[in-house]
Design a protein around this motif. Structure first.
Motif, PDB file in Angstrom:
ATOM      1  N   SER A 106       0.773  -1.126   0.149  1.00  0.00           N
ATOM      2  CA  SER A 106       0.018   0.019  -0.092  1.00  0.00           C
ATOM      3  C   SER A 106       0.828   1.377  -0.118  1.00  0.00           C
ATOM      4  CB  SER A 106      -0.890   0.090   1.134  1.00  0.00           C
ATOM      5  OG  SER A 106      -1.530  -1.071   1.366  1.00  0.00           O
TER       6      SER A 106
ATOM      7  N   GLY B 193      -7.651   0.705  -7.391  1.00  0.00           N
ATOM      8  CA  GLY B 193      -7.337   1.991  -6.313  1.00  0.00           C
ATOM      9  C   GLY B 193      -7.099   3.113  -6.843  1.00  0.00           C
TER      10      GLY B 193
ATOM     11  N   PRO C  21      -7.961   5.092   1.035  1.00  0.00           N
ATOM     12  CA  PRO C  21      -8.483   4.019  -0.304  1.00  0.00           C
ATOM     13  C   PRO C  21      -7.806   4.601  -1.410  1.00  0.00           C
ATOM     14  CG  PRO C  21     -10.257   4.088   1.214  1.00  0.00           C
ATOM     15  CD  PRO C  21      -9.390   4.890   1.754  1.00  0.00           C
ATOM     16  N   ASP C  22      -7.892   5.828  -1.540  1.00  0.00           N
ATOM     17  CA  ASP C  22      -7.107   6.446  -2.864  1.00  0.00           C
ATOM     18  C   ASP C  22      -5.717   6.729  -2.868  1.00  0.00           C
ATOM     19  OD1 ASP C  22      -7.374   9.882  -2.592  1.00  0.00           O
ATOM     20  OD2 ASP C  22      -6.676   8.411  -1.039  1.00  0.00           O
TER      21      ASP C  22
ATOM     22  N   SER D  79      -7.883  -4.579  -1.464  1.00  0.00           N
ATOM     23  CA  SER D  79      -8.417  -3.164  -1.252  1.00  0.00           C
ATOM     24  C   SER D  79      -9.528  -3.296  -0.313  1.00  0.00           C
ATOM     25  CB  SER D  79      -8.957  -2.850  -2.517  1.00  0.00           C
ATOM     26  OG  SER D  79      -9.965  -3.595  -3.088  1.00  0.00           O
ATOM     27  N   PRO D  80     -10.036  -2.276   0.230  1.00  0.00           N
ATOM     28  CA  PRO D  80      -9.241  -0.986   0.578  1.00  0.00           C
ATOM     29  C   PRO D  80      -7.690  -1.337   1.299  1.00  0.00           C
ATOM     30  CG  PRO D  80     -10.969  -0.754   2.020  1.00  0.00           C
ATOM     31  CD  PRO D  80     -11.044  -2.264   1.436  1.00  0.00           C
TER      32      PRO D  80
END
Lengths: 350, 216
Positions: free
Chosen positions: A74, A105, A255-256, B184-185
């Motif tokens: 991430s 994403g 999340p973005d 995700s998330p």
């Protein structure tokens, strides 16, 4: 994908908080925030950007060390997104997850500017379909070493662990070194262009030797950790002719794939308990009573322990002969009791 | 399949999700009941199942399967189940002519380099053969278990490579460890829950830690 590519000249203004995108600030001593030309919409947004900017600092290798418990993909994606927002060309070498999963994403603009080299589908050429990238993983890496045009470039390796498992460590280190040193060409008078390599490394997969070897190559090392639900990054900056500097940053990835920073210490689960909050009383939910009433407390506090030798006890022992109450034994014999007064131990010669 | 485990995993045969990798791991205990659970679960879910069974014989899994309400023999006959019986097949390897491919080819090699033949066997097994095959739902690969491959001399990198290719091509379950992780998330960390369990003749009961009647 059907979306138009945003021209690079506009990308500078697309970043959060607006403002011009100058050369990224050099990482300062721990605890001091880097200063950008404008703080932007919110200070928090600005600080989030600062952290990413400090990691996307001068060219070289940025090592992201993660584990099963604290994953680093991430953060890698957050850095990739930030690099795209800065207008850089970004190449991703994807070995561990599919292209769809990696791109998930990201907004369409980011995805359009991202060049994905797929080593996931057929890295070892088992399918024999001719679709595998030529030269295998090493070939792809070496191809990236060849300059493909002007402008800063960010290369994201997802993951360095996969490459380390499939290539000899020395070959990988040499290739990484060549990759991140593209900016120094003594024969060229053109301005130095930064090549940045972001490498995701799963610490648990490797012995200390290869990890240390990669660590020495890295200009910035980020070790992911955390407590409870809160992730942290321990960042080590290495600059030539300077002492390494450390910084710990608690963060959440949204999340973005933008960052949400939580300041220098974990927000909820503090390592030291907050003195204002009372510690949880362990005796609250029991089915029996552990609490003492006031009278019971007083009685307890005034009790003399049997083996505690105090002056009172000494006096009591010495003055026993003066008729002070000693213990009496009251004995009622049963019908079957043997009342032989003779001491059975009499014949023992002790 | 064990109904309580279905509840815990929030799974049901009519909602079998494709594209998921589940690893089952046991340490100092025997987790093979989980393999039986998933085998019967996916057969009941009408999935096409390829079972690479390296630990036990076909009849062992069949007997347990019958207690759980599935017949492996029937599933194999109607080609819902492709069963690689490792114990028997391993002997065949040595009686094959040189050059003939065999899924457990690595047993013949001095330096067991890759599990590519095994992957190709799996890929062939889960490829739909004809129109009737289209009736089966998503393909499932079950491996029991990967550590046997390590014991048989396969390199430590070759096993993840095999897993990698299987994951890229099929939906499957192997025997290593259960850990939920959502891509995700990104903010959501992997969830892990801990339960204690007691295996009975035809079912498994799960308890929150410390709450089993045997403990209370």
């Amino acid at each position: 994908m059907g979306h138009s590519v945003t021209p690079p000249s506009r990308l500078g203004r697309l970043s959060e908080g607006g403002g011009t995108m100058d050369a990224p600030p050099l990482p300062l001593e721990a605890g001091q925030p880097a200063v950008t030309s404008s703080e932007g919409v919110g200070e928090a947004t600005g600080r989030s950007r600062e952290m990413l900017e400090s990691l996307l600092g001068p060219g070289g290798l940025v090592l992201l060390r993660d584990s099963v418990e604290w994953e680093g993909r991430s953060l890698l994606k957050a850095l990739v997104r930030q690099a795209v927002l800065r207008g850089e060309r970004v190449h991703v070498l994807g070995c561990e997850v599919s292209e769809e999963e990696f791109r998930e994403g990201f907004d369409p603009g980011t995805n359009n500017r991202l060049v994905y080299h797929d080593l996931f589908r057929d890295p070892l050429n088992w399918s024999n379909t001719g679709e595998a990238l030529p030269g295998g993983p090493l070939g792809v890496l070496r191809a990236m070493c060849r300059r493909t045009g002007p402008g800063p470039v960010t290369i994201a390796l997802d993951s360095l662990s996969w490459l380390l498992l499939h290539l000899p460590c020395t070959t990988l280190c040499q290739t990484l070194h060549a990759l991140s040193r593209q900016d120094s060409r003594p024969d060229d008078s053109s301005p130095v262009e930064h090549v940045r390599v972001l490498g995701l490394l799963h610490e648990e997969l490797h012995g200390p030797g290869p990890v240390e070897a990669l660590s020495t190559l890295a200009q910035i090392e980020v070790t992911l950790s955390g407590t409870g639900d809160q992730a942290s990054a321990h960042i080590l900056y290495r600059r030539p002719q300077h002492r390494p500097t450390h910084k710990i940053q608690w963060f959440t990835i949204l999340p973005d794939f933008s960052l949400d920073l939580q300041g220098g210490s974990p927000p909820k689960s503090q390592p030291h308990p907050d003195p204002r909050t009372h510690p949880v009383d362990p005796a609250t939910h029991l089915t029996f009573n552990l609490h003492l009433s006031k009278k019971e407390k007083e009685a307890k506090d005034s009790l003399t322990l049997p083996f505690q030798f105090s002056s009172e006890k000494q006096q009591a022992l010495l003055c026993r002969g003066l008729g002070q109450a000693t213990s009496h034994i009251f004995y009622e014999p049963d019908a079957y009791d043997d009342l032989d007064q003779e001491d059975p131990d009499d014949d023992l010669d002790i | 399949m064990f109904l309580e485990l279905n509840d815990l995993l929030n799974a049901s045969p009519d909602r079998a999700e494709p594209g998921k990798l589940t690893l089952l791991c046991d340490a100092e205990t025997d987790g093979s009941f989980l393999v039986h659970h998933f085998l019967s679960f996916y057969l009941k879910a009408n999935c096409k199942v390829c079972f690479v069974a390296l630990g036990q014989s076909f009849s062992h899994y069949n007997i347990v399967g019958q207690k759980l309400g599935v017949s492996l023999t029937t599933a194999r006959e109607r080609r819902q189940l492709v069963f690689l019986e490792g114990l028997r097949s391993a002997v065949d390897v040595f009686f094959r002519a040189e050059g003939e491919a065999h899924p457990l080819q690595f047993l013949r090699e001095a330096k067991a380099a890759s599990l590519q033949p095994l992957y190709e066997f799996v890929r062939e097994a889960l490829k739909p053969v004809d129109q009737r095959e289209a009736a089966w739902k998503s393909p499932v690969l079950l491996v029991d278990d990967l550590s046997v491959l390590l014991s048989l001399g396969v390199g430590a990198v070759a096993v993840p490579d095999f897993v990698h290719y299987c994951r890229a091509c099929v939906c499957w379950h192997g025997k290593l460890r259960v850990l939920w992780r959502t891509p995700s998330p990104p903010a959501q960390r992997g969830r892990s829950l801990t339960f204690q369990y007691k295996i009975q003749d035809k079912s498994v009961s799960f308890f929150a830690k410390g709450m089993s009647p045997a403990v209370l």
